[in-house]
Design an enzyme around this catalytic site. Structure first.
Site, short mmCIF file in Angstrom:
data_model
loop_
_atom_site.label_atom_id
_atom_site.label_comp_id
_atom_site.label_asym_id
_atom_site.label_seq_id
_atom_site.Cartn_x
_atom_site.Cartn_y
_atom_site.Cartn_z
N PRO A 2 0.84 -1.20 0.00
CA PRO A 2 0.00 0.00 0.00
C PRO A 2 0.87 1.25 0.00
O PRO A 2 1.71 1.42 0.88
CB PRO A 2 -0.80 -0.10 1.31
CG PRO A 2 -0.61 -1.49 1.78
CD PRO A 2 0.70 -1.96 1.23
N GLU A 3 0.74 2.09 -1.00
CA GLU A 3 1.47 3.33 -1.02
C GLU A 3 0.67 4.35 -0.21
O GLU A 3 -0.47 4.12 0.16
CB GLU A 3 1.63 3.82 -2.46
CG GLU A 3 2.23 2.76 -3.36
CD GLU A 3 3.48 3.20 -4.10
OE1 GLU A 3 3.90 4.35 -3.90
OE2 GLU A 3 4.02 2.40 -4.85
N LYS A 49 1.97 5.95 5.82
CA LYS A 49 1.32 4.65 5.68
C LYS A 49 0.66 4.19 6.98
O LYS A 49 0.24 3.05 7.11
CB LYS A 49 2.34 3.63 5.21
CG LYS A 49 2.85 3.97 3.82
CD LYS A 49 3.97 3.07 3.39
CE LYS A 49 4.52 3.56 2.06
NZ LYS A 49 5.71 2.81 1.68
N ARG A 251 15.10 -3.57 -2.65
CA ARG A 251 13.73 -3.54 -3.18
C ARG A 251 13.81 -3.41 -4.69
O ARG A 251 14.71 -2.75 -5.22
CB ARG A 251 12.97 -2.33 -2.60
CG ARG A 251 12.84 -2.31 -1.08
CD ARG A 251 11.83 -3.32 -0.58
NE ARG A 251 10.56 -3.18 -1.25
CZ ARG A 251 9.61 -2.29 -0.92
NH1 ARG A 251 9.78 -1.49 0.09
NH2 ARG A 251 8.49 -2.24 -1.60
#
Ligand SMILES: [Zn+2]
Length: 269
Positions: A2-3, A49, A251
């Site tokens: 989730p950004e 977030k 990442r």
């Protein structure tokens, strides 16, 4: 993952559904939720977030969805779409059941207390907020991180600024023509601020809903410039897009070696 924009959309939806609701029962997998029983929801908000659910008893519920978390709502008796053992937060309300599955973090905080303030304070300015203070971000990054930190790590560090996830990380570097191997110490304040200004524009554009679009070109080819396009031709210059796991916590990262050449040395301007 989730950004930031996703969490803001979620907070807006939960606020619409839960504002004023009575928490008839609160069950947390790893904590006692009884202190929130009977409380009324006074706000639901996102910071980066993190999702904060505030109540009228001076306690807030903070959750972080991490990579795999999600919120679902159900009518009483309706079957759940995921196994009960994956439920980290269950809110039984007068407006139905709200379940958070697979949260990375969940905790109850005193609304005015130190830990609550600390949890918000340790996060950088929110790029989705109305007028994020972009001017201080470069100084914040240099205060928090070493000069040899890669820009890919800087952009994902939510203490510097909130809201950039792994997709936008690659897209912002492409749009600002910066190599993913560039380091904080060799990047000027002007360039850094430009990266965050670009990111703020992207995450806020997506806030209205719909898919993430960084390439608003209606040619049917791609709505993203480089993300997950490893081995495909760059949509701007035709060079082959590269992909690798980069960063202190590696990442997936995608970039065009033609459009994003490495700086040979010295400060980029
Ligand atoms: Zn290119």
């Amino acid at each position: 993952m989730p950004e930031g924009d996703t969490v803001h959309k979620l907070a807006a939806e939960l606020r619409r559904r839960l504002l004023g609701a009575i928490l008839e029962d609160v069950r947390l997998r790893r904590l006692q939720g009884g202190s929130l029983r009977g409380a009324r929801v006074t706000d639901v908000s996102a910071r980066g977030k993190h999702l904060f659910l505030d109540t009228d008893v001076g306690l807030s519920l903070r959750s972080h969805l991490g990579m795999y978390g999600s919120w679902h709502s159900y009518r009483p008796g309706e079957p759940w779409s995921k196994p009960q053992r994956q439920a980290d937060i269950l809110l039984v309300t007068d407006r139905g059941l709200f379940v958070c599955f697979n949260a990375r973090e969940a905790e109850i905080l005193s609304s005015g207390g130190f830990r609550h303030r600390d949890a918000r304070h340790r996060l950088g300015p929110d790029l989705i907020a109305g007028h994020p203070k972009l001017e201080g971000i470069a100084a914040r990054a240099r205060a928090l991180l070493e000069p040899d930190a890669l820009l890919v790590d800087v952009l994902l560090d939510q203490r510097v600024a909130c809201g950039i996830g792994n997709v936008y990380k690659s897209e912002v570097l492409f749009l600002e023509a910066r190599s993913p191997y560039a380091r904080l110490g060799e990047t000027s304040d002007k360039v850094l601020t430009g990266l965050y200004r670009r990111a703020a524009g992207l995450v806020r554009r997506t806030l209205g809903g719909g898919p993430r679009v960084t390439r608003p070109v209606a040619d049917g080819r791609s709505t993203l410039w480089v993300y997950r396009r490893r081995g495909l031709p760059c949509l701007r210059c035709g060079a082959k897009v590269e992909g690798a796991d980069l960063g202190g916590i590696p990442r997936s990262t995608y970039w065009c070696p033609g459009c994003q050449p490495a700086e040979p040395s010295g400060m980029s301007s």
